[in-house]
Each structure stands twice: as C-alpha cells, then as structure tokens.
Write an enzyme that holds these catalytic residues in place. Structure first.
Site, PDB file in Angstrom:
ATOM      1  N   ASP A   1       0.855  -1.191   0.000  1.00  0.00           N
ATOM      2  CA  ASP A   1       0.000   0.000   0.000  1.00  0.00           C
ATOM      3  C   ASP A   1       0.889   1.239   0.000  1.00  0.00           C
ATOM      4  O   ASP A   1       2.014   1.202   0.513  1.00  0.00           O
ATOM      5  CB  ASP A   1      -0.932   0.012   1.233  1.00  0.00           C
TER       6      ASP A   1
ATOM      7  N   THR B   1     -11.921   2.769  -6.080  1.00  0.00           N
ATOM      8  CA  THR B   1     -12.451   3.381  -7.312  1.00  0.00           C
ATOM      9  C   THR B   1     -13.601   4.308  -6.897  1.00  0.00           C
ATOM     10  O   THR B   1     -14.770   4.000  -7.124  1.00  0.00           O
ATOM     11  CB  THR B   1     -12.962   2.302  -8.300  1.00  0.00           C
TER      12      THR B   1
ATOM     13  N   GLU C   1     -14.784  -8.637  -6.749  1.00  0.00           N
ATOM     14  CA  GLU C   1     -14.967  -9.132  -5.386  1.00  0.00           C
ATOM     15  C   GLU C   1     -16.385  -8.807  -4.905  1.00  0.00           C
ATOM     16  O   GLU C   1     -16.882  -7.722  -5.136  1.00  0.00           O
ATOM     17  CB  GLU C   1     -13.920  -8.480  -4.463  1.00  0.00           C
TER      18      GLU C   1
ATOM     19  N   LEU D   1     -34.867  -7.842   1.200  1.00  0.00           N
ATOM     20  CA  LEU D   1     -36.219  -7.288   1.219  1.00  0.00           C
ATOM     21  C   LEU D   1     -36.522  -6.754   2.618  1.00  0.00           C
ATOM     22  O   LEU D   1     -37.626  -6.899   3.121  1.00  0.00           O
ATOM     23  CB  LEU D   1     -37.241  -8.367   0.815  1.00  0.00           C
TER      24      LEU D   1
ATOM     25  N   GLY E   1     -35.675  -0.028   5.366  1.00  0.00           N
ATOM     26  CA  GLY E   1     -34.836   0.773   6.255  1.00  0.00           C
ATOM     27  C   GLY E   1     -34.707   2.194   5.753  1.00  0.00           C
ATOM     28  O   GLY E   1     -35.503   2.656   4.920  1.00  0.00           O
TER      29      GLY E   1
ATOM     30  N   CYS F   1     -20.044   0.656  -1.414  1.00  0.00           N
ATOM     31  CA  CYS F   1     -20.249   0.015  -2.723  1.00  0.00           C
ATOM     32  C   CYS F   1     -21.537   0.436  -3.433  1.00  0.00           C
ATOM     33  O   CYS F   1     -21.483   0.962  -4.539  1.00  0.00           O
ATOM     34  CB  CYS F   1     -20.215  -1.501  -2.554  1.00  0.00           C
TER      35      CYS F   1
ATOM     36  N   LYS G   1     -21.884   4.165  -4.792  1.00  0.00           N
ATOM     37  CA  LYS G   1     -20.949   4.540  -5.858  1.00  0.00           C
ATOM     38  C   LYS G   1     -21.109   3.647  -7.079  1.00  0.00           C
ATOM     39  O   LYS G   1     -20.939   4.094  -8.206  1.00  0.00           O
ATOM     40  CB  LYS G   1     -19.504   4.546  -5.341  1.00  0.00           C
TER      41      LYS G   1
ATOM     42  N   LYS H   1     -23.639  -0.024   8.382  1.00  0.00           N
ATOM     43  CA  LYS H   1     -24.276  -1.276   8.794  1.00  0.00           C
ATOM     44  C   LYS H   1     -23.531  -1.800  10.011  1.00  0.00           C
ATOM     45  O   LYS H   1     -22.451  -1.297  10.334  1.00  0.00           O
ATOM     46  CB  LYS H   1     -24.261  -2.302   7.665  1.00  0.00           C
TER      47      LYS H   1
ATOM     48  N   ARG I   1     -18.542   5.367   4.945  1.00  0.00           N
ATOM     49  CA  ARG I   1     -18.698   5.885   3.587  1.00  0.00           C
ATOM     50  C   ARG I   1     -20.170   5.803   3.154  1.00  0.00           C
ATOM     51  O   ARG I   1     -20.778   4.758   3.181  1.00  0.00           O
ATOM     52  CB  ARG I   1     -17.806   5.111   2.606  1.00  0.00           C
TER      53      ARG I   1
HETATM   54  P1  NAD Z   1     -10.091   1.091   0.510  1.00  0.00           P
HETATM   55  O1  NAD Z   1     -10.200   2.569   0.305  1.00  0.00           O
HETATM   56  O2  NAD Z   1     -10.440   0.494   1.819  1.00  0.00           O
HETATM   57  O3  NAD Z   1      -8.617   0.618   0.144  1.00  0.00           O
HETATM   58  C1  NAD Z   1      -7.913   1.027  -0.991  1.00  0.00           C
HETATM   59  C2  NAD Z   1      -6.433   1.047  -0.623  1.00  0.00           C
HETATM   60  O4  NAD Z   1      -5.668   1.270  -1.806  1.00  0.00           O
HETATM   61  C3  NAD Z   1      -6.058   2.167   0.338  1.00  0.00           C
HETATM   62  O5  NAD Z   1      -5.396   1.610   1.457  1.00  0.00           O
HETATM   63  C4  NAD Z   1      -5.109   3.068  -0.477  1.00  0.00           C
HETATM   64  O6  NAD Z   1      -4.091   3.647   0.300  1.00  0.00           O
HETATM   65  C5  NAD Z   1      -4.545   2.084  -1.475  1.00  0.00           C
HETATM   66  N1  NAD Z   1      -4.007   2.657  -2.706  1.00  0.00           N
HETATM   67  C6  NAD Z   1      -4.540   3.637  -3.475  1.00  0.00           C
HETATM   68  N2  NAD Z   1      -3.747   3.857  -4.547  1.00  0.00           N
HETATM   69  C7  NAD Z   1      -2.716   2.988  -4.462  1.00  0.00           C
HETATM   70  C8  NAD Z   1      -1.583   2.693  -5.274  1.00  0.00           C
HETATM   71  N3  NAD Z   1      -1.386   3.348  -6.437  1.00  0.00           N
HETATM   72  N4  NAD Z   1      -0.723   1.742  -4.895  1.00  0.00           N
HETATM   73  C9  NAD Z   1      -0.932   1.064  -3.726  1.00  0.00           C
HETATM   74  N5  NAD Z   1      -1.979   1.289  -2.911  1.00  0.00           N
HETATM   75  C10 NAD Z   1      -2.874   2.224  -3.270  1.00  0.00           C
HETATM   76  O7  NAD Z   1     -10.999   0.467  -0.661  1.00  0.00           O
HETATM   77  P2  NAD Z   1     -11.819  -0.914  -0.606  1.00  0.00           P
HETATM   78  O8  NAD Z   1     -13.089  -0.721   0.141  1.00  0.00           O
HETATM   79  O9  NAD Z   1     -10.895  -2.003  -0.230  1.00  0.00           O
HETATM   80  O10 NAD Z   1     -12.214  -1.060  -2.143  1.00  0.00           O
HETATM   81  C11 NAD Z   1     -11.272  -1.439  -3.128  1.00  0.00           C
HETATM   82  C12 NAD Z   1     -12.019  -1.820  -4.391  1.00  0.00           C
HETATM   83  O11 NAD Z   1     -12.821  -2.989  -4.144  1.00  0.00           O
HETATM   84  C13 NAD Z   1     -13.006  -0.761  -4.888  1.00  0.00           C
HETATM   85  O12 NAD Z   1     -13.045  -0.772  -6.287  1.00  0.00           O
HETATM   86  C14 NAD Z   1     -14.331  -1.232  -4.334  1.00  0.00           C
HETATM   87  O13 NAD Z   1     -15.427  -0.784  -5.104  1.00  0.00           O
HETATM   88  C15 NAD Z   1     -14.192  -2.722  -4.442  1.00  0.00           C
HETATM   89  N6  NAD Z   1     -15.006  -3.492  -3.489  1.00  0.00           N
HETATM   90  C16 NAD Z   1     -15.140  -3.061  -2.212  1.00  0.00           C
HETATM   91  C17 NAD Z   1     -15.900  -3.813  -1.314  1.00  0.00           C
HETATM   92  C18 NAD Z   1     -16.090  -3.352   0.111  1.00  0.00           C
HETATM   93  O14 NAD Z   1     -17.000  -3.858   0.768  1.00  0.00           O
HETATM   94  N7  NAD Z   1     -15.296  -2.423   0.613  1.00  0.00           N
HETATM   95  C19 NAD Z   1     -16.492  -5.003  -1.719  1.00  0.00           C
HETATM   96  C20 NAD Z   1     -16.295  -5.441  -3.025  1.00  0.00           C
HETATM   97  C21 NAD Z   1     -15.553  -4.663  -3.902  1.00  0.00           C
END
Ligand code: NAD
Length: 444
Positions: free
Chosen positions: A31, A87, A156, A258, A261, A268, A271, A328, A335
């Site tokens: 990271d 993203t 994911e 269903l 709330g 997620c 966005k 939740k 977020r």
């Molecule tokens: P997050 O913000 O918790 O984590 C993202 C991490 O990426 C951060 O720690 C950030 O510092 C790091 N980062 C950013 N740019 C970087 C780079 N260039 N190199 C290395 N590290 C970098 O995000 P998240 O919730 O884990 O979500 C990640 C992706 O997974 C998103 O696209 C999201 O939509 C998707 N997703 C999230 C969930 C969820 O429940 N959070 C579930 C399924 C899918």
C-alpha cells in the site's frame, strides 16, 4: 508455485491477501499508505472486520503474509499481482480510475518477467483492455515490448462486517480472462473454494467487469423497491414484513434484501449505482431503472427526517438520540452511511443530536460529521444510555446487536420524551407501545 502481491491494502486488499495466505499461498500486501503498512507489519489491523485480526496474526507468524510500501519489492516478489485499490465516485458520479491506472502503471514500470495482473477493484467495463494497453505501452517504452503478461478480471463480492466469511464461502467466483493459462492459475489459487463446490464463472473480461456492477445495482434496486413498498404500507396501514415475507417466498423473487430501512449506504452500492449510470452514458445506453433507484434512495433519507419531524411535531429545539452511525453493523465504515444525511437533516431542522456507535465514533466525528460536531449540533456519547438521557426521541439507525437488546425500561426512564423511531424495524410495535413508547418503524 504461484505467489501473489496485492496492490492496495484496504478492506478488499487486506481481506483478499489474508485469506489467500490462509489458503497456503505466499502473499505480499502493498500500500502507498506507510502508516497502514507499519501498523499491519506489527500485526495491528487498522480496520474493524470480525475475525481478520486473528488471521493476519496467524499468517504473519507463519511467514506466508507480509506487508510492504515498496512497489518494486511487491512486483518482483510474485508472479500474480492483484489490484485492489479504491475506485471512488468522481464529481459527476463517473468512476474515478486514477488509483487503478496508477497501480497498473507502477506494475508496468517495475516488472521484468511475465506476470498475471488481476483486477479486483470494481471498474467500468473496458478497464481490463485499457490496463492491457497501458501496461503494454509502458513495457514498449522500457524496451520490454516482448514481455508476456495477462490481465484478468476477478471482481470481489465480499460484504464488510462479514468479509472473511464471505471470502472463504462465496456464492460464486467470477474470472474474466482471454488466456486459458491465466484462468488456470486463477483456478489454482482458489483451489480451496473449488474443492468445496463453489460455482466458478469463467467468462470474458467485459462480462466479468459488468457482472459486478449489475449485481450491486440489482441489490440496490431490491432494497429501494421494498423501501418504497414500506412507505406505502405506512400510509395504507399494511405491514411491510408480511408483504416482504410473502413476496420472498416466490422463488422468482427470493427472500434476501427485502428488509426496509432508511436507504442503502456504504462504500459500494451508492458509488456502483452512480458508476453504472455513468458507464451507460459512456456507451450511449440509458440506465433509467438505476437512475430512479438512486433518486428514490436519496429521497428515502429525507423521508426519514420528515417522518421524525412529523412524529415529534417539529424538530426545532428537540433533542434526538441517534443509535448507530456506521452504514451497517460490524463495521467502522462511514462511507455514504445513511446516518450522515439523516443527522445533518435533523440538525438543519433545529434538532440537537446525541449520537453513539460501538465502533464508528472515530470515523464519524473526525471526518463525516466533524463539522456538525464542531458547530455544536452533534454530541458524542459514551454509550446508548448516555445518548438517550434527556432525549425527546431515540432514532435507531444501525442495527448493532447491542441495540437489539436495549434495556428498554432504562431507556424510557432516561428519556425526556417517549418517541422511538426504529429505522431498522428491530423491535415489535405492540411491545414498544406496551412499554410506553410512541413507536414508529418503517412500513409497519
Ligand atoms: P479502501 O479505500 O479500503 O482501500 C484502498 C487502498 O488502496 C487504500 O489503502 C489506499 O491507500 C490504497 N491505494 C490507493 N492507490 C494505491 C496505489 N497506487 N498503490 C498502492 N496502494 C494504493 O478500498 P476498498 O473498500 O478495499 O475497495 C477497493 C475496491 O474494491 C473498490 O473498487 C471497491 O469498489 C471494491 N469493493 C469493495 C468492497 C467493500 O465492501 N469495501 C467489496 C467489493 C468490492
């Protein structure tokens, strides 16, 4: 033997890396946030996710899981590199791709041998091909145009709060790839899931990318639909739980998602629904259903504020106790939490809010609701009973287990008023009325 690096160690990257190491694979989580990496290297998990601490500690100890802030080390140390960066939504709702593209660029700048690049972030259809072209152009500039690499889409579906269990027991694993060899490598790293009969969908990059958005938009639609029916039940004197139960018994509809709330939130669904509308726009396709879902979900939060205002006969000068701020239970993630617009709406109408959440207080009061707290309209409380003290109304916003078992007589005695707005339908209306509350749920 496959070894894996994960670029981006947030909710998804950390859970993915940790669970894959639990599957027995050597994993390096990388990271750009050095603080996060330092903390993880010492075994301290910076997010609240049940069961994750123990797995991180176990696999760190076993030497299968490591953390680094050094991209060169992450790229060199593995043959498969997962991108799991954020993203976030841009100003116009379109998907901000800067982190994904930066991650792809940094992989291309450092690779010197063949790699499989696996995208786990939720990204617009076409991203896999875009990443392929970007990596290829950088390799060519570096004089490595002949270096082989594959790009795979592996969206994911885990849910925060049950992320470890979801990763270990997914409903399906989706793998989009143009290369049979890369698809076979993916199957190999998920072998543990394959052996427990998890359905695997092998498809194209484009289909895999769209599956994720289509799934999330459909879930958002289901929630929003039942919320709308709940509002109608309220107005017409029907019970949404009876309606939802009978609907859900129809196999074509299904019983999940269903539950009415205050509107969906989280990192997620908000966005990804906005993202899907923007993706449709880019392809010249109207996404009218999803657009309506977004509008109805926004309206649901305003509707909740109006409901509380009407129930109390006005909010000006009233004290409202809010139980739960996280979007939740079992997460500290704030977020797009519905609590934010609802608390802001209550304060805008003159209420003083006293709030408590078991784990999201820091995130809420330092970030999302910091301005409201600084202006004095919002006060942090040490627990649910302090929040209820002197309140005209209690609003149950997140159904944490501890709020499912409130000492209701104590709450009632501590309150100045009697109104209980149960925006998660945790309690039984008749029981609450019998205890002396003026109770309002959602749709019953
Ligand atoms: P997050 O913000 O918790 O984590 C993202 C991490 O990426 C951060 O720690 C950030 O510092 C790091 N980062 C950013 N740019 C970087 C780079 N260039 N190199 C290395 N590290 C970098 O995000 P998240 O919730 O884990 O979500 C990640 C992706 O997974 C998103 O696209 C999201 O939509 C998707 N997703 C999230 C969930 C969820 O429940 N959070 C579930 C399924 C899918």
């Amino acid at each position: 033997m496959n070894s894996i690096s994960i670029i981006g160690t947030g909710y998804v990257g950390l859970v993915t890396g940790t669970c894959l190491s639990e599957f027995g694979i050597r994993v390096t989580c990388m990271d750009v946030d050095r603080g996060k990496i330092d903390s993880l290297s010492r075994g301290r998990v910076p997010i609240y996710e049940p069961g994750l601490d123990a797995l991180v500690a176990k696999n760190l100890e076993a030497g299968r899981l490591r953390f680094t802030a050094d991209i060169a080390e992450a790229v060199a140390g593995s043959n498969m590199i997962f991108i799991a960066v954020g993203t976030p939504p841009g100003e116009d709702g379109s998907v901000d791709m800067k982190h994904v593209l930066a991650a792809a660029e940094s992989i291309a700048e450092h690779m010197t041998e063949p790699k499989v690049i696996v995208n786990k972030s939720t990204v617009p259809v076409g991203t896999g091909r875009r990443v392929k072209a970007l990596v290829h152009s950088i390799l060519e500039r570096r004089g490595l145009g002949g270096l082989a690499f594959d790009v795979v889409s592996n969206p994911e579906f885990l849910r925060e709060g049950s992320a470890v269990r979801d990763f270990m027991h997914p409903d399906r694993v989706v793998i989009g790839s143009e290369s049979e060899a890369a698809a076979a490598q993916m199957r190999d790293i998920y072998n543990v899931l394959y052996l427990i009969d998890t359905p695997f969908i092998f498809t194209t990059l484009e289909s895999a990318e769209l599956i994720k958005y289509a799934s999330n938009a459909f879930l958002a639609t289901k929630i929003t639909f039942i919320n709308e029916i709940a509002n109608l039940c309220d107005a017409a004197g029907a019970d949404v739980h009876a309606v939802a139960k009978a609907m859900g018994l129809d196999g074509r509809i299904g019983k999940y998602f269903l539950h009415p709330g205050p509107g969906y939130g989280g990192s997620c669904l908000p966005k990804d629904t906005q993202g899907l509308v923007a993706i449709g726009r880019d392809h010249g396709v109207r996404m009218d259903v999803v657009g309506a879902v977004i509008a109805a979900n926004d309206a649901q939060k305003r509707f909740m504020v109006d409901k509380i205002e009407k129930g109390l006969g006005g909010l000006d000068g009233r004290t409202v106790a809010v139980l739960g701020l996280a979007f939740k239970p079992e997460t500290d993630d704030m977020r797009f939490a519905p609590s934010v617009p609802i608390v802001q709406g209550l304060i805008a109408k003159g209420a003083r809010v006293r709030a408590y959440d078991p784990v999201a207080m820091d995130n809420a009061f330092k970030h999302d609701l910091a301005a409201e707290a600084a202006a004095g309209g919002l006060r942090a409380c040490a627990d649910e009973y302090e929040a209820a003290s002197g309140a005209d109304a209690v609003v149950l916003l997140t159904e944490w287990n501890q709020f499912r078992h409130l000492d209701l007589n104590r709450v009632r005695e501590l309150m100045a008023g009697r109104h209980f707005f149960d925006l998660r339908n945790v309690y039984e209306p008749q029981d609450m009325t019998a205890r002396g509350f003026v109770y309002a749920g959602v749709g019953r």
